[in-house]
Design a protein around this motif. Structure first.
Motif, PDB file in Angstrom:
ATOM      1  N   ILE A 183      22.719  51.363  25.755  1.00  0.00           N
ATOM      2  CA  ILE A 183      21.547  51.508  26.605  1.00  0.00           C
ATOM      3  C   ILE A 183      21.330  50.181  27.339  1.00  0.00           C
ATOM      4  O   ILE A 183      20.997  49.180  26.711  1.00  0.00           O
ATOM      5  N   PRO A 184      21.551  50.165  28.653  1.00  0.00           N
ATOM      6  CA  PRO A 184      21.359  48.917  29.403  1.00  0.00           C
ATOM      7  C   PRO A 184      19.896  48.699  29.785  1.00  0.00           C
ATOM      8  O   PRO A 184      19.180  49.654  30.078  1.00  0.00           O
ATOM      9  N   VAL A 185      19.480  47.450  29.729  1.00  0.00           N
ATOM     10  CA  VAL A 185      18.145  47.069  30.206  1.00  0.00           C
ATOM     11  C   VAL A 185      18.291  45.831  31.079  1.00  0.00           C
ATOM     12  O   VAL A 185      19.216  45.048  30.900  1.00  0.00           O
ATOM     13  N   LYS A 186      17.391  45.671  31.995  1.00  0.00           N
ATOM     14  CA  LYS A 186      17.424  44.493  32.872  1.00  0.00           C
ATOM     15  C   LYS A 186      16.957  43.277  32.085  1.00  0.00           C
ATOM     16  O   LYS A 186      15.825  43.245  31.609  1.00  0.00           O
ATOM     17  N   ALA A 187      17.815  42.289  31.974  1.00  0.00           N
ATOM     18  CA  ALA A 187      17.510  41.103  31.164  1.00  0.00           C
ATOM     19  C   ALA A 187      16.301  40.340  31.698  1.00  0.00           C
ATOM     20  O   ALA A 187      15.475  39.859  30.925  1.00  0.00           O
ATOM     21  N   ARG A 188      16.177  40.237  32.978  1.00  0.00           N
ATOM     22  CA  ARG A 188      15.071  39.447  33.535  1.00  0.00           C
ATOM     23  C   ARG A 188      13.717  40.054  33.194  1.00  0.00           C
ATOM     24  O   ARG A 188      12.726  39.362  33.095  1.00  0.00           O
ATOM     25  N   VAL A 189      13.687  41.351  32.984  1.00  0.00           N
ATOM     26  CA  VAL A 189      12.445  42.033  32.628  1.00  0.00           C
ATOM     27  C   VAL A 189      12.018  41.666  31.203  1.00  0.00           C
ATOM     28  O   VAL A 189      10.851  41.691  30.868  1.00  0.00           O
ATOM     29  N   LEU A 190      12.979  41.301  30.377  1.00  0.00           N
ATOM     30  CA  LEU A 190      12.699  41.127  28.955  1.00  0.00           C
ATOM     31  C   LEU A 190      12.486  39.689  28.514  1.00  0.00           C
ATOM     32  O   LEU A 190      12.390  39.424  27.326  1.00  0.00           O
ATOM     33  N   HIS A 248       3.205  45.746  33.278  1.00  0.00           N
ATOM     34  CA  HIS A 248       4.400  46.398  33.811  1.00  0.00           C
ATOM     35  C   HIS A 248       5.507  46.492  32.767  1.00  0.00           C
ATOM     36  O   HIS A 248       6.247  47.466  32.728  1.00  0.00           O
ATOM     37  N   GLN A 249       5.614  45.476  31.925  1.00  0.00           N
ATOM     38  CA  GLN A 249       6.646  45.527  30.890  1.00  0.00           C
ATOM     39  C   GLN A 249       6.336  46.612  29.855  1.00  0.00           C
ATOM     40  O   GLN A 249       7.246  47.278  29.370  1.00  0.00           O
ATOM     41  N   PHE A 250       5.071  46.784  29.535  1.00  0.00           N
ATOM     42  CA  PHE A 250       4.701  47.862  28.625  1.00  0.00           C
ATOM     43  C   PHE A 250       5.031  49.220  29.229  1.00  0.00           C
ATOM     44  O   PHE A 250       5.519  50.114  28.546  1.00  0.00           O
ATOM     45  N   VAL A 251       4.797  49.366  30.528  1.00  0.00           N
ATOM     46  CA  VAL A 251       5.138  50.611  31.210  1.00  0.00           C
ATOM     47  C   VAL A 251       6.648  50.830  31.168  1.00  0.00           C
ATOM     48  O   VAL A 251       7.121  51.941  30.888  1.00  0.00           O
ATOM     49  N   ARG A 252       7.428  49.795  31.414  1.00  0.00           N
ATOM     50  CA  ARG A 252       8.893  49.911  31.366  1.00  0.00           C
ATOM     51  C   ARG A 252       9.360  50.319  29.969  1.00  0.00           C
ATOM     52  O   ARG A 252      10.283  51.124  29.816  1.00  0.00           O
ATOM     53  N   MET A 253       8.722  49.754  28.942  1.00  0.00           N
ATOM     54  CA  MET A 253       9.106  50.100  27.568  1.00  0.00           C
ATOM     55  C   MET A 253       8.729  51.546  27.247  1.00  0.00           C
ATOM     56  O   MET A 253       9.445  52.234  26.527  1.00  0.00           O
ATOM     57  N   TRP A 254       7.624  52.004  27.770  1.00  0.00           N
ATOM     58  CA  TRP A 254       7.236  53.395  27.565  1.00  0.00           C
ATOM     59  C   TRP A 254       8.272  54.324  28.197  1.00  0.00           C
ATOM     60  O   TRP A 254       8.654  55.342  27.627  1.00  0.00           O
ATOM     61  N   ARG A 255       8.762  53.949  29.383  1.00  0.00           N
ATOM     62  CA  ARG A 255       9.805  54.744  30.037  1.00  0.00           C
ATOM     63  C   ARG A 255      11.100  54.717  29.221  1.00  0.00           C
ATOM     64  O   ARG A 255      11.775  55.737  29.099  1.00  0.00           O
ATOM     65  N   LEU A 256      11.448  53.550  28.701  1.00  0.00           N
ATOM     66  CA  LEU A 256      12.645  53.438  27.859  1.00  0.00           C
ATOM     67  C   LEU A 256      12.517  54.375  26.656  1.00  0.00           C
ATOM     68  O   LEU A 256      13.450  55.099  26.327  1.00  0.00           O
ATOM     69  N   ARG A 257      11.362  54.358  26.027  1.00  0.00           N
ATOM     70  CA  ARG A 257      11.134  55.223  24.862  1.00  0.00           C
ATOM     71  C   ARG A 257      11.259  56.687  25.250  1.00  0.00           C
ATOM     72  O   ARG A 257      11.898  57.477  24.562  1.00  0.00           O
ATOM     73  N   ARG A 258      10.643  57.057  26.362  1.00  0.00           N
ATOM     74  CA  ARG A 258      10.672  58.449  26.798  1.00  0.00           C
ATOM     75  C   ARG A 258      12.095  58.893  27.155  1.00  0.00           C
ATOM     76  O   ARG A 258      12.525  59.986  26.808  1.00  0.00           O
ATOM     77  N   GLU A 259      12.840  58.008  27.825  1.00  0.00           N
ATOM     78  CA  GLU A 259      14.184  58.383  28.281  1.00  0.00           C
ATOM     79  C   GLU A 259      15.209  58.441  27.157  1.00  0.00           C
ATOM     80  O   GLU A 259      16.050  59.327  27.121  1.00  0.00           O
ATOM     81  N   TYR A 260      15.156  57.488  26.218  1.00  0.00           N
ATOM     82  CA  TYR A 260      16.214  57.381  25.217  1.00  0.00           C
ATOM     83  C   TYR A 260      15.808  57.774  23.797  1.00  0.00           C
ATOM     84  O   TYR A 260      16.670  58.086  22.981  1.00  0.00           O
ATOM     85  N   PHE A 261      14.525  57.723  23.474  1.00  0.00           N
ATOM     86  CA  PHE A 261      14.134  57.932  22.082  1.00  0.00           C
ATOM     87  C   PHE A 261      13.079  59.010  21.879  1.00  0.00           C
ATOM     88  O   PHE A 261      12.509  59.116  20.806  1.00  0.00           O
ATOM     89  N   SER A 262      12.817  59.818  22.894  1.00  0.00           N
ATOM     90  CA  SER A 262      11.773  60.828  22.733  1.00  0.00           C
ATOM     91  C   SER A 262      12.233  61.993  21.862  1.00  0.00           C
ATOM     92  O   SER A 262      11.434  62.598  21.175  1.00  0.00           O
ATOM     93  N   ASP A 263      13.535  62.304  21.892  1.00  0.00           N
ATOM     94  CA  ASP A 263      14.032  63.425  21.100  1.00  0.00           C
ATOM     95  C   ASP A 263      14.038  63.121  19.607  1.00  0.00           C
ATOM     96  O   ASP A 263      13.709  63.958  18.791  1.00  0.00           O
ATOM     97  N   LYS A 264      14.437  61.912  19.240  1.00  0.00           N
ATOM     98  CA  LYS A 264      14.454  61.517  17.834  1.00  0.00           C
ATOM     99  C   LYS A 264      14.370  60.003  17.754  1.00  0.00           C
ATOM    100  O   LYS A 264      15.188  59.297  18.318  1.00  0.00           O
TER     101      LYS A 264
END
Length: 159
Positions: free
Chosen positions: A68-75, A82-98
């Motif tokens: 799972i790639p993430v933008k390093a500069r964001v982290l 905005h970073q919390f919003v990005r993390m929420w999207r990461l969770r929804r996209e990659y970890f919402s199923d399990k």
């Protein structure tokens, strides 16, 4: 090392995430952790969350099931809405199923807050990292440490 893990625990852990969102040298030094984690938990799905700059080094990694790639500069620092919003999207996209059972974050340092935020965003039951320690900015250390369920204390430097 494998005798340290109870076989029942090994069977129970079905999904592991290792978060390493920094530069090439640090990412390469994580390979033994990745390899040994897969040995200890051979039946578990193993995801790697990596900075976009090192993803190509791990594309053929035999131990990883998903990268799972993430933008390093964001982290770099977890200091904005905005970073919390990005993390929420990461969770929804990659970890919402399990949600994963276990997350390791081998990163420690003044700019590890973003990595801590990624670990928190996975929603894993168990999130393990090195204690950031109070010698960093107190609020930063508090934020970082609160993102994890278990913290490892490093021994003091040899004098």
């Amino acid at each position: 090392m494998t005798d340290m893990i109870d076989p029942l625990v090994s069977e129970y852990v079905r999904h592991i995430v290792i978060v390493r969102t920094d530069h090439i040298g640090d990412a390469v030094m994580t390979i033994p952790l990745i390899r040994e984690t897969k040995k200890l938990f051979p039946h578990a799905k193993l995801d790697l969350v990596l900075s976009d700059g090192v993803v190509s080094l791990f594309k053929d990694c035999p131990y990883a099931d998903r990268i799972i790639p993430v933008k390093a500069r964001v982290l770099r620092y977890a200091d904005s809405f905005h970073q919390f919003v990005r993390m929420w999207r990461l969770r929804r996209e990659y970890f919402s199923d399990k949600r994963p059972d276990l997350v390791f974050s081998p990163r420690r340092g003044p700019d590890a807050d973003g990595t801590a935020l990624v670990a928190w965003a996975t929603g894993a039951k168990t999130r393990i990292a090195f204690r950031k320690g109070r010698h960093f900015k107190p609020m930063s250390a508090f934020f970082h440490d609160e993102c994890f369920t278990d913290l490892i204390d490093l021994p003091p430097p040899a004098t």
